[in-house]
Design an enzyme around this catalytic site. Structure first.
Site, PDB file in Angstrom:
ATOM      1  N   GLY A  49       0.856  -1.170   0.000  1.00 60.95           N
ATOM      2  CA  GLY A  49       0.000   0.000   0.000  1.00 60.95           C
ATOM      3  C   GLY A  49       0.893   1.222   0.000  1.00 60.95           C
ATOM      4  CD  GLN A  54       3.395   5.790   2.714  1.00 60.78           C
ATOM      5  OE1 GLN A  54       2.456   5.215   2.214  1.00 60.78           O
ATOM      6  NE2 GLN A  54       4.401   5.140   3.275  1.00 60.78           N
ATOM      7  CB  CYS A 103       5.333   2.194   7.439  1.00 59.33           C
ATOM      8  SG  CYS A 103       4.784   3.662   6.567  1.00 59.33           S
ATOM      9  CG  LEU A 104       7.092   1.155   1.475  1.00 59.36           C
ATOM     10  CD1 LEU A 104       6.699   1.440   0.035  1.00 59.36           C
ATOM     11  CD2 LEU A 104       8.194   0.113   1.539  1.00 59.36           C
ATOM     12  CG  HIS A 145      -0.394   1.051   7.608  1.00 60.51           C
ATOM     13  ND1 HIS A 145       0.616   0.682   8.474  1.00 60.51           N
ATOM     14  CD2 HIS A 145       0.215   1.844   6.674  1.00 60.51           C
ATOM     15  CE1 HIS A 145       1.755   1.229   8.083  1.00 60.51           C
ATOM     16  NE2 HIS A 145       1.550   1.929   6.982  1.00 60.51           N
ATOM     17  CD  GLU A 146      -0.854   2.123   2.866  1.00 56.56           C
ATOM     18  OE1 GLU A 146      -0.504   3.292   2.597  1.00 56.56           O
ATOM     19  OE2 GLU A 146      -0.048   1.261   3.256  1.00 56.56           O
ATOM     20  CG  HIS A 149       0.342   6.707   5.501  1.00 56.95           C
ATOM     21  ND1 HIS A 149       1.479   7.149   6.127  1.00 56.95           N
ATOM     22  CD2 HIS A 149       0.542   5.391   5.281  1.00 56.95           C
ATOM     23  CE1 HIS A 149       2.325   6.140   6.281  1.00 56.95           C
ATOM     24  NE2 HIS A 149       1.783   5.061   5.780  1.00 56.95           N
TER      25      HIS A 149
END
Ligand code: NI
Length: 191
Positions: A49, A54, A103-104, A145-146, A149
């Site tokens: 995701g 991000q 997470c990236l 989670h996404e 953001h």
């Protein structure tokens, strides 16, 4: 199309509340490019995701999609690739289920986060049509989670516990001490 630089923990863009996209923006070449870049960037880093903030774009748009072959999340089932615009979450089952998240934007760290286990997401697709999907288990966690953001929230904010029992670990220590063995459940229900 291009691979974009991913903002990391500490960059203010990750802490902003992202703005909604207008209907006319959704069909624009700029947003088309952003979606293509999100896809390329997610594929490059092996993410499941990726949210627009991000890649330094503070708008309410996120991509989610994974298959059983994900490098970072093996054995987690599959979810067809979906772009979600201006998404809203409704909790369908508040029973909390915990998964180790990564997470990236927080590279190298994993943390155990408990979230409602079944949700519905109402959103606009890339043609600005209203859609709705339900997700449960690991997929429900990925969506939440996404979408966090878009509100400036990162999974590390949601890792519970105090000194001694906070489940936050580097990838290597996660694999050594916390990763479920093959065949073991990947999630756990809250007590
Ligand atoms: Ni993330």
């Amino acid at each position: 199309m291009a691979i974009r630089k991913v903002a990391r923990l500490g960059h203010p863009v990750l802490r902003q509340k992202a703005r909604e996209l207008t209907i006319s923006e959704i069909g624009s070449p700029e947003i088309g490019r952003l979606v293509a870049d999100l896809m390329d960037t997610m594929a490059e880093y092996g993410g499941i995701g990726l949210a627009a903030p991000q890649v330094h774009e503070s708008v309410r748009l996120a991509l989610i999609g994974f298959d059983g072959g994900s490098r970072r999340y093996p054995g987690m089932g599959e979810q067809p690739l979906q772009a979600l615009i201006n998404p809203k979450v409704t909790v369908l089952d508040p029973t909390r289920q915990g998964f180790w998240e990564g997470c990236l934007s927080v590279p190298g760290l994993k943390g155990l986060v408990f979230r409602p286990r079944r949700i519905r997401i109402d959103f606009l697709d890339l043609r600005a049509e209203a859609r709705s999907i339900e997700a449960e288990g690991f997929a429900a966690t990925v969506f939440q989670h996404e979408l966090d953001h878009l509100d400036g929230v990162l999974f590390v904010d949601r890792v519970e516990g105090g000194l001694g029992d906070r489940k936050l670990a580097f990838q290597e220590e996660y694999e050594r001490y916390w990763m479920p063995a093959p065949g073991q459940p990947i999630g756990e229900l809250a007590d």
